[in-house]
Write an enzyme that holds these catalytic residues in place. Structure first.
Site, PDB file in Angstrom:
ATOM      1  N   CYS A  74       6.000 -69.267  17.852  1.00  0.00           N
ATOM      2  CA  CYS A  74       4.853 -68.880  18.680  1.00  0.00           C
ATOM      3  C   CYS A  74       5.222 -68.867  20.150  1.00  0.00           C
ATOM      4  O   CYS A  74       5.090 -69.870  20.844  1.00  0.00           O
ATOM      5  CB  CYS A  74       3.674 -69.813  18.419  1.00  0.00           C
ATOM      6  SG  CYS A  74       2.222 -69.319  19.343  1.00  0.00           S
ATOM      7  N   CYS A  76       2.417 -69.909  22.477  1.00  0.00           N
ATOM      8  CA  CYS A  76       2.121 -71.344  22.556  1.00  0.00           C
ATOM      9  C   CYS A  76       3.171 -72.059  23.409  1.00  0.00           C
ATOM     10  O   CYS A  76       2.855 -72.963  24.176  1.00  0.00           O
ATOM     11  CB  CYS A  76       2.153 -72.018  21.180  1.00  0.00           C
ATOM     12  SG  CYS A  76       1.571 -71.022  19.831  1.00  0.00           S
ATOM     13  N   ASP A  77       4.445 -71.695  23.213  1.00  0.00           N
ATOM     14  CA  ASP A  77       5.544 -72.508  23.729  1.00  0.00           C
ATOM     15  C   ASP A  77       6.290 -71.897  24.894  1.00  0.00           C
ATOM     16  O   ASP A  77       7.047 -72.584  25.583  1.00  0.00           O
ATOM     17  CB  ASP A  77       6.551 -72.773  22.589  1.00  0.00           C
ATOM     18  CG  ASP A  77       5.908 -73.484  21.411  1.00  0.00           C
ATOM     19  OD1 ASP A  77       4.975 -74.288  21.642  1.00  0.00           O
ATOM     20  OD2 ASP A  77       6.317 -73.240  20.257  1.00  0.00           O
TER      21      ASP A  77
END
Lengths: 311, 311
Positions: B137, B140-141
């Site tokens: 992801c 997300c990261d």
């Protein structure tokens, strides 16, 4: 004449979502919003609604405001919107032809999202008193001075009828709801709200036989279909909330429809009987008929069209 | 133990829309949001997205913000939300049983909206460097200090891969996109955006064979599947964007699924092979997979459940 990749007909949540997705896919969609097409303003049936509480993402928003947001978003994404009514299409060969006023556009894909329109009953007096007390849209017309502090009548037993009766209590001295059967078809939450509203009287097993008045509507002649009793009741407004007719007559049966005129799509897709013609929203849905399901199906239509154009 | 009318499992747009509709229908739904169920926070895959531009009604909103609005709306409508993960269900008799932690609840209807989770490849080094440079992801990261001004690699050829590569250019010194084939499957708009981004280099016909490094990932060993050429390329981040697995293992085949694990619904409805069990959203949709189509199907599931309970 240039051929458009995608022409969208309609202006409700289905049409706008199709336009948003088609525009983002760089298909340069042309959308015909219609001028009071099907008797409803551009934006579709939601423009005749006050508060919308069940469109996910908006705890409370007015129907017209939600539709303005979608319209703004569709244009922002690059869709071209035309406030014109399509009166004819030719789907017999490709490219398809779409006609409005005295103009024509060719299209590789057509997305039909023309929705459905409120039904009328055709009782005596209807033609005379239409828009002189009679209406198929309480939410559009209920706030008119004509109806203030007056007794009003709503006909129907579903969600719309309950919603419209509830809405009219804001203006009316009293609202009488005529229900043909001995129960409401509305959802439980709407049934409760309606039954608990002191300003609403429900007359069960009751039908309207005639609209009466002078220049304006003053009475409705009603009949109890169990006892046979007939009488006039006072009514300065008479509102129909008895269902809808899909707006498919302009298609002249070039797309397969069911016996009530709703377009038949392959379930789980927006495909119609004509390859390259897609349908979404209420014009092909008599089961769910929600703004959010219409929007979802509009997205499906645009993605199906995009796939069709690639293949 | 009391029996709930409706239990909803999931927390994305489908689950929330089902909750909104079921709550408004006074079905008092209980919704299990999951604790990092399927590896994703409550709110579903949209919580791993930054800007959402194609949800009708919002020209631009962040994924987490949209999901918070839906959550707030579901609670406002009267849904009960529990941030717990269902690990088992018994659908063999009625009422159905739903299990979490060491607790159980009985339900007349179950709506499954557990979504789908990003796939992994299982290459050598994956386990060692997972969350030490490797992620499924980017959104997300990607903003972690680990990745700032560093060369990053994305694997995949679809919309997600293009979106994630584009997103990562905000942080990376450079992004290399490894595409197994000689073309992208992404929509045209995303293809153009990706190809025109100076910080993205696309390596066609290229696969990742191994993740290498010391404590953290430093290189990816790649192979051109046309020429057979292999080499190491610098990479402080390696992001998978290679598709999804539906979150259906907890069902233990009690509901009919296809060969890839997606729940089979009767097209155009939310009905599954088990009467009283409904499915909506990505767990039953590998074709459209949009927030708006998921939301539409969540509404369908709630209305189908309401009808099921009346019948």
């Amino acid at each position: 004449m240039t051929t458009r990749k995608v022409v969208i007909i309609g202006s409700g949540p289905a049409a706008h979502t199709a336009a948003i997705y088609a525009a983002r896919a760089e298909l340069n969609p042309l959308m015909f919003e219609g001028e009071m097409a099907g008797g409803v303003a551009a934006g579709g049936q939601l423009t005749t609604t006050t508060e919308v509480e069940n469109f996910p993402g908006y705890k409370e928003i007015s129907g017209p405001e939600l539709m303005m947001k979608m319209r703004d978003q569709a244009e922002h994404c690059g869709a071209e919107l035309l406030m014109k009514t399509v009166h004819k299409v030719d789907l017999s060969k490709k490219p398809f032809m779409v006609y409005w006023d005295k103009e024509t556009v060719a299209a590789d894909c057509v997305i039909i999202a023309t929705g459905a329109t409120a039904k009328r009953m055709g009782i005596p007096g209807e033609e005379k008193y239409w828009q002189k007390g009679m209406s198929a849209c309480a939410v559009c017309d209920g706030a008119l001075p004509l109806f203030r502090n007056k007794p009003l009548v709503v006909i129907g037993g579903g969600d719309s009828a309950c919603e419209e009766a509830t809405f009219l209590t804001k203006f009316a001295s009293k609202v009488v709801l005529l229900v043909r059967r001995d129960e409401l078809r509305a959802s439980k939450v709407m049934q409760e709200r309606t039954k608990n509203n002191d300003k609403i009287e429900i007359l069960w097993n009751t039908e309207a036989l005639e609209a009466k008045g002078e220049n304006l509507l003053t009475h409705v002649h009603i009949k109890n279909n169990k006892t046979g009793e007939e009488k006039d009741i006072e009514a300065n407004g008479l509102f129909y909330a008895i269902g809808h007719t899909p707006n498919t007559s302009f298609l002249e049966k070039q797309v397969e429809c069911d016996e009530t005129g709703y377009i038949i799509t392959t379930p789980g897709t927006a495909n119609t009987s004509v390859s390259g013609v897609f349908a979404c929203g209420d014009v092909q849905d008599k089961r769910y008929r929600q703004a959010i399901t219409a929007a979802g199906s509009g997205c499906m239509a645009a993605l199906d069209a995009e796939q069709f154009l690639v293949d």
